[in-house]
Write a protein that holds these residues in place. Sequence first.
Motif, PDB file in Angstrom:
ATOM      1  N   LYS A 181       2.823  33.627  -5.785  1.00 13.56           N
ATOM      2  CA  LYS A 181       3.096  33.261  -4.386  1.00 13.56           C
ATOM      3  C   LYS A 181       1.933  33.575  -3.444  1.00 13.56           C
ATOM      4  CE  LYS A 181       7.264  32.052  -5.559  1.00 13.56           C
ATOM      5  NZ  LYS A 181       7.561  30.634  -5.784  1.00 13.56           N
TER       6      LYS A 181
ATOM      7  N   THR B   7       5.789  26.541  -3.114  1.00 11.43           N
ATOM      8  CA  THR B   7       6.917  27.445  -3.362  1.00 11.43           C
ATOM      9  C   THR B   7       7.310  27.428  -4.836  1.00 11.43           C
ATOM     10  OG1 THR B   7       8.625  25.763  -2.930  1.00 11.43           O
ATOM     11  CG2 THR B   7       7.806  26.997  -1.027  1.00 11.43           C
ATOM     12  N   GLN B   8       6.883  26.400  -5.582  1.00 11.18           N
ATOM     13  CA  GLN B   8       7.251  26.279  -6.999  1.00 11.18           C
ATOM     14  C   GLN B   8       6.341  27.076  -7.918  1.00 11.18           C
ATOM     15  OE1 GLN B   8       7.213  22.028  -7.702  1.00 11.18           O
ATOM     16  NE2 GLN B   8       9.281  21.778  -6.926  1.00 11.18           N
TER      17      GLN B   8
ATOM     18  N   LEU C 175       0.884  30.509  -1.346  1.00  6.59           N
ATOM     19  CA  LEU C 175       1.939  30.215  -0.370  1.00  6.59           C
ATOM     20  C   LEU C 175       1.873  31.196   0.791  1.00  6.59           C
ATOM     21  CD1 LEU C 175       4.529  28.733   0.523  1.00  6.59           C
ATOM     22  CD2 LEU C 175       5.817  30.384  -0.861  1.00  6.59           C
ATOM     23  N   ASN C 176       1.704  32.475   0.487  1.00 12.26           N
ATOM     24  CA  ASN C 176       1.625  33.485   1.546  1.00 12.26           C
ATOM     25  C   ASN C 176       0.416  33.257   2.447  1.00 12.26           C
ATOM     26  OD1 ASN C 176       3.944  34.748   0.612  1.00 12.26           O
ATOM     27  ND2 ASN C 176       2.822  36.157  -0.720  1.00 12.26           N
TER      28      ASN C 176
ATOM     29  N   LEU D 237       1.188  30.311   4.783  1.00 11.51           N
ATOM     30  CA  LEU D 237       2.126  30.673   5.848  1.00 11.51           C
ATOM     31  C   LEU D 237       1.482  31.604   6.878  1.00 11.51           C
ATOM     32  CD1 LEU D 237       5.388  31.146   3.736  1.00 11.51           C
ATOM     33  CD2 LEU D 237       4.737  29.198   5.167  1.00 11.51           C
TER      34      LEU D 237
ATOM     35  N   HIS E 176       3.970  22.161   2.659  1.00 11.11           N
ATOM     36  CA  HIS E 176       3.589  23.293   1.796  1.00 11.11           C
ATOM     37  C   HIS E 176       4.651  23.618   0.750  1.00 11.11           C
ATOM     38  CE1 HIS E 176       6.000  25.186   5.014  1.00 11.11           C
ATOM     39  NE2 HIS E 176       6.385  26.000   4.056  1.00 11.11           N
ATOM     40  N   MET E 177       5.728  22.807   0.670  1.00  6.04           N
ATOM     41  CA  MET E 177       6.834  23.145  -0.231  1.00  6.04           C
ATOM     42  C   MET E 177       6.418  23.164  -1.701  1.00  6.04           C
ATOM     43  SD  MET E 177       9.227  23.965   1.692  1.00  6.04           S
ATOM     44  CE  MET E 177      10.500  24.141   0.451  1.00  6.04           C
TER      45      MET E 177
END
Length: 248
Positions: A227, A222-223, A230-231, A234, A218-219
């Motif tokens: 977000k 992060t870019q 991404l949230n 996670l 999932h990195m």
Amino acid sequence: MSIGKMQKYKEMMQQHVLRPYLPETHWLTRRRTLKMLRSYSSIFIKPDKGSGGSGIIRAKRKGERYEVRCNQERKYVRAQSIYEVIKFFRKPSQRYLVQRGLRLAKYKGAIFDVRIYMQKPESEWMISGKVARVASPRKFVTNFQKGGHAASLREVLSTLFPNSGNKVNSRLERIEQLSYIIAKTLDKQHSLRELGVDLAIEKNGRIWIIEANSKPGHMLFTQLSDKSELNTILENKHLIYSSGSELP
């Protein structure tokens, strides 16, 4: 236990809806390599159980010769010598497949493809994230581990189809439809909870299925400046792996 690319390819080929989107793929042999080179201007040789773009070899026609490239190393040979060069680059302990090369569309001068992050936190699959993976300059793979970086998928598609919101929306819709079908197809055989679906878009707008990764990273997300995806990823990971599975 990781699932090999060929096994996933064969399972997806059983779905008539997915079949037109799967590039021709076979186990690597000398005969098959030469036959595919007669049909396509480029081919990719991939380790069946490799990940992160590691170990991928590309053979591409350059006039009367072929450029065979792995990472930054390249050799120029005639067709009859290609298989020997491939054997030089590949790891003898791994099994490889050969796949039709695609003419990937570009974003700001670099090729890109699409990563769809699928998750099943409860009983239904959902799309947690959509992103374009843009390759580093002069690289032929887009993977994060090989220097690929994230860009907004809608923004990238908007540059591919300028002044055509309908084309952008239709591609996004089709990408999502294919991703759900792929997730449900592979889940039947392997009881998955996460899947990274990688799709290619050619210069003419045609969509292809590259890969479905059962252990997606999932990195890349992060870019992104936003977000929210991404949230979501996670939060869903917490739901999935708090039930007793080990967090990757």
